[in-house]
Write a protein that holds these residues in place. Structure first.
Motif, PDB file in Angstrom:
ATOM      1  N   PHE A 172       0.856  -1.181   0.000  1.00 27.10           N
ATOM      2  CA  PHE A 172       0.000   0.000   0.000  1.00 27.10           C
ATOM      3  C   PHE A 172       0.897   1.238   0.000  1.00 27.10           C
ATOM      4  CE2 PHE A 172      -2.212  -3.423   2.141  1.00 27.10           C
ATOM      5  CZ  PHE A 172      -3.479  -3.391   1.575  1.00 27.10           C
ATOM      6  N   THR A 173       0.594   2.189  -0.860  1.00 27.80           N
ATOM      7  CA  THR A 173       1.334   3.445  -0.922  1.00 27.80           C
ATOM      8  C   THR A 173       0.383   4.591  -0.643  1.00 27.80           C
ATOM      9  OG1 THR A 173       2.845   2.524  -2.586  1.00 27.80           O
ATOM     10  CG2 THR A 173       2.805   4.917  -2.339  1.00 27.80           C
ATOM     11  N   LEU A 174       0.716   5.415   0.349  1.00 25.09           N
ATOM     12  CA  LEU A 174      -0.082   6.579   0.726  1.00 25.09           C
ATOM     13  C   LEU A 174       0.731   7.831   0.411  1.00 25.09           C
ATOM     14  CD1 LEU A 174      -0.973   4.094   2.580  1.00 25.09           C
ATOM     15  CD2 LEU A 174      -1.950   5.826   4.090  1.00 25.09           C
ATOM     16  N   CYS A 175       0.199   8.661  -0.465  1.00 22.48           N
ATOM     17  CA  CYS A 175       0.916   9.844  -0.944  1.00 22.48           C
ATOM     18  C   CYS A 175       0.324  11.109  -0.345  1.00 22.48           C
ATOM     19  CB  CYS A 175       0.840   9.936  -2.469  1.00 22.48           C
ATOM     20  SG  CYS A 175       1.403   8.450  -3.339  1.00 22.48           S
ATOM     21  N   HIS A 176       1.184  12.030   0.065  1.00 23.67           N
ATOM     22  CA  HIS A 176       0.770  13.342   0.579  1.00 23.67           C
ATOM     23  C   HIS A 176       1.430  14.408  -0.297  1.00 23.67           C
ATOM     24  CE1 HIS A 176       1.007  10.492   4.017  1.00 23.67           C
ATOM     25  NE2 HIS A 176      -0.140  11.039   4.386  1.00 23.67           N
ATOM     26  N   ARG A 177       0.859  14.679  -1.470  1.00 25.31           N
ATOM     27  CA  ARG A 177       1.563  15.509  -2.451  1.00 25.31           C
ATOM     28  C   ARG A 177       0.721  16.660  -2.988  1.00 25.31           C
ATOM     29  NH1 ARG A 177       6.876  14.535  -2.655  1.00 25.31           N
ATOM     30  NH2 ARG A 177       6.972  14.811  -4.900  1.00 25.31           N
ATOM     31  N   ASP A 178      -0.366  17.013  -2.299  1.00 24.77           N
ATOM     32  CA  ASP A 178      -1.160  18.175  -2.712  1.00 24.77           C
ATOM     33  C   ASP A 178      -0.375  19.439  -2.380  1.00 24.77           C
ATOM     34  OD1 ASP A 178      -3.143  20.217  -2.997  1.00 24.77           O
ATOM     35  OD2 ASP A 178      -4.705  18.727  -2.665  1.00 24.77           O
ATOM     36  N   HIS A 180      -3.962  15.630   4.213  1.00 27.01           N
ATOM     37  CA  HIS A 180      -4.301  15.630   2.789  1.00 27.01           C
ATOM     38  C   HIS A 180      -3.698  14.385   2.145  1.00 27.01           C
ATOM     39  CE1 HIS A 180      -6.143  19.621   1.756  1.00 27.01           C
ATOM     40  NE2 HIS A 180      -5.675  19.903   2.962  1.00 27.01           N
ATOM     41  N   LEU A 181      -4.527  13.407   1.824  1.00 25.53           N
ATOM     42  CA  LEU A 181      -4.084  12.182   1.160  1.00 25.53           C
ATOM     43  C   LEU A 181      -4.325  12.325  -0.330  1.00 25.53           C
ATOM     44  CD1 LEU A 181      -3.093   9.198   1.394  1.00 25.53           C
ATOM     45  CD2 LEU A 181      -5.524   8.567   1.532  1.00 25.53           C
ATOM     46  N   SER A 182      -3.248  12.432  -1.106  1.00 24.77           N
ATOM     47  CA  SER A 182      -3.413  12.730  -2.526  1.00 24.77           C
ATOM     48  C   SER A 182      -3.549  11.494  -3.409  1.00 24.77           C
ATOM     49  CB  SER A 182      -2.241  13.576  -3.030  1.00 24.77           C
ATOM     50  OG  SER A 182      -1.025  12.870  -2.915  1.00 24.77           O
ATOM     51  N   GLU A 183      -3.067  10.357  -2.961  1.00 23.52           N
ATOM     52  CA  GLU A 183      -3.218   9.142  -3.766  1.00 23.52           C
ATOM     53  C   GLU A 183      -3.066   7.928  -2.859  1.00 23.52           C
ATOM     54  OE1 GLU A 183      -4.140   8.073  -7.856  1.00 23.52           O
ATOM     55  OE2 GLU A 183      -4.058   9.962  -6.746  1.00 23.52           O
ATOM     56  N   PHE A 184      -3.852   6.896  -3.169  1.00 25.34           N
ATOM     57  CA  PHE A 184      -3.799   5.625  -2.441  1.00 25.34           C
ATOM     58  C   PHE A 184      -3.641   4.532  -3.479  1.00 25.34           C
ATOM     59  CE2 PHE A 184      -5.933   1.853  -0.639  1.00 25.34           C
ATOM     60  CZ  PHE A 184      -5.279   1.739   0.578  1.00 25.34           C
ATOM     61  N   LYS A 185      -2.537   3.795  -3.398  1.00 24.31           N
ATOM     62  CA  LYS A 185      -2.240   2.789  -4.409  1.00 24.31           C
ATOM     63  C   LYS A 185      -2.025   1.430  -3.753  1.00 24.31           C
ATOM     64  CE  LYS A 185       1.304   4.888  -6.369  1.00 24.31           C
ATOM     65  NZ  LYS A 185       2.333   5.193  -7.381  1.00 24.31           N
ATOM     66  N   VAL A 186      -2.490   0.392  -4.443  1.00 19.87           N
ATOM     67  CA  VAL A 186      -2.337  -0.983  -3.978  1.00 19.87           C
ATOM     68  C   VAL A 186      -1.675  -1.787  -5.086  1.00 19.87           C
ATOM     69  CG1 VAL A 186      -3.508  -3.029  -3.078  1.00 19.87           C
ATOM     70  CG2 VAL A 186      -4.447  -0.752  -2.605  1.00 19.87           C
ATOM     71  N   GLU A 187      -0.685  -2.586  -4.714  1.00 18.57           N
ATOM     72  CA  GLU A 187       0.009  -3.443  -5.662  1.00 18.57           C
ATOM     73  C   GLU A 187       0.255  -4.802  -5.021  1.00 18.57           C
ATOM     74  OE1 GLU A 187       3.012  -0.648  -8.109  1.00 18.57           O
ATOM     75  OE2 GLU A 187       3.116  -0.408  -5.917  1.00 18.57           O
ATOM     76  N   VAL A 188       0.378  -5.828  -5.854  1.00 21.80           N
ATOM     77  CA  VAL A 188       0.668  -7.180  -5.390  1.00 21.80           C
ATOM     78  C   VAL A 188       1.914  -7.680  -6.107  1.00 21.80           C
ATOM     79  CG1 VAL A 188      -0.189  -9.548  -5.246  1.00 21.80           C
ATOM     80  CG2 VAL A 188      -1.770  -7.635  -4.952  1.00 21.80           C
TER      81      VAL A 188
END
Length: 234
Positions: A96-102, A215-223
């Protein structure tokens, strides 16, 4: 019980700089839904899966009026459906990747405490795409992190309830990476709870110094398999 520094070492082993990420499978998400959204359309839950991790008004935020003319943030939840059922294979990990980039808010709007969960419920039972008072109810299973880190040097402490408390570091548009083993089949959705804690400014759940916002700018999930994983990027 707090996680020791060995968690950071474990994550370096799991998501260290190990060549390319061949075989990494992105997990498509849809119908982002939250219990509360700041500024309605400006910072809605859909901004977390629009593929735009950096820019202006490209995040989910939760500050709300407190009745005195000021604003405050409270514990909130945001959920996403998987577009297709997710069934990790034996030996695979979920990242899981949580981005704070706003770039609109000040840079100190990282999440301060959070917890992840998954469900295998029917997609029609949750995630209605609503940003305020959205349907986030389902049978959620809390995810046990194997390792978690931030590229900003923040300390990431795993608490007894499997939530992660963030302390120190630069607190400036950081990227959080969490790795977990999920042995379930037919995963239909994920949930992120942002939670308060007494050590956070205004009790959080964000790290903003004047109201606990985030501010959560993107939530990504990868396997992927462990040797294919790299630290999250936005």
């Amino acid at each position: 019980m707090w996680a020791s520094q060995r968690m950071g070492i474990a994550l370096c082993m799991l998501v260290g700089m190990v060549g390319t990420a061949r075989g990494v499978q992105p997990v498509a998400l849809q119908n982002a839904t939250s219990t509360y959204t700041q500024g309605a359309e400006l910072w809605g839950p859909d901004k977390t899966i629009d593929g735009i991790a950096s820019g202006s008004f490209t995040s989910w935020a939760i500050s709300r009026p407190d009745g005195s003319g000021d604003t405050a943030a409270l514990a909130e939840a945001i959920v996403w459906e998987t577009v297709t059922d997710l069934s990790p294979m034996p030996g695979e990990l979920v990242k899981f990747t949580l981005c704070h980039r706003d770039f609109i808010p000040a840079p100190d709007h990282n999440i301060g405490r959070f917890r992840l969960a998954y469900t295998t419920d029917d997609r029609g039972a949750f995630a209605d795409g609503v940003g305020i008072g959205g349907d986030v109810d389902a049978n959620w299973t809390v995810i046990r992190p194997l390792a978690v880190q931030s590229n900003g040097g923040e300390g990431m402490f795993i608490l007894n309830d499997r939530s992660i408390l963030v302390q120190g570091g630069i607190n400036s548009r950081s990227i959080y990476t969490l790795v977990a083993h999920i042995g379930a089949a037919g995963i239909t959705g994920f949930r992120l709870d942002v939670l308060e804690h007494k050590t956070l400014a205004f009790r959080g759940p964000g790290r903003q110094a004047t109201n606990g916002n985030l501010h959560l700018s993107e939530f990504k999930v990868e396997v992927a398999r462990p040797h294919e994983l790299t630290a999250g990027s936005c």
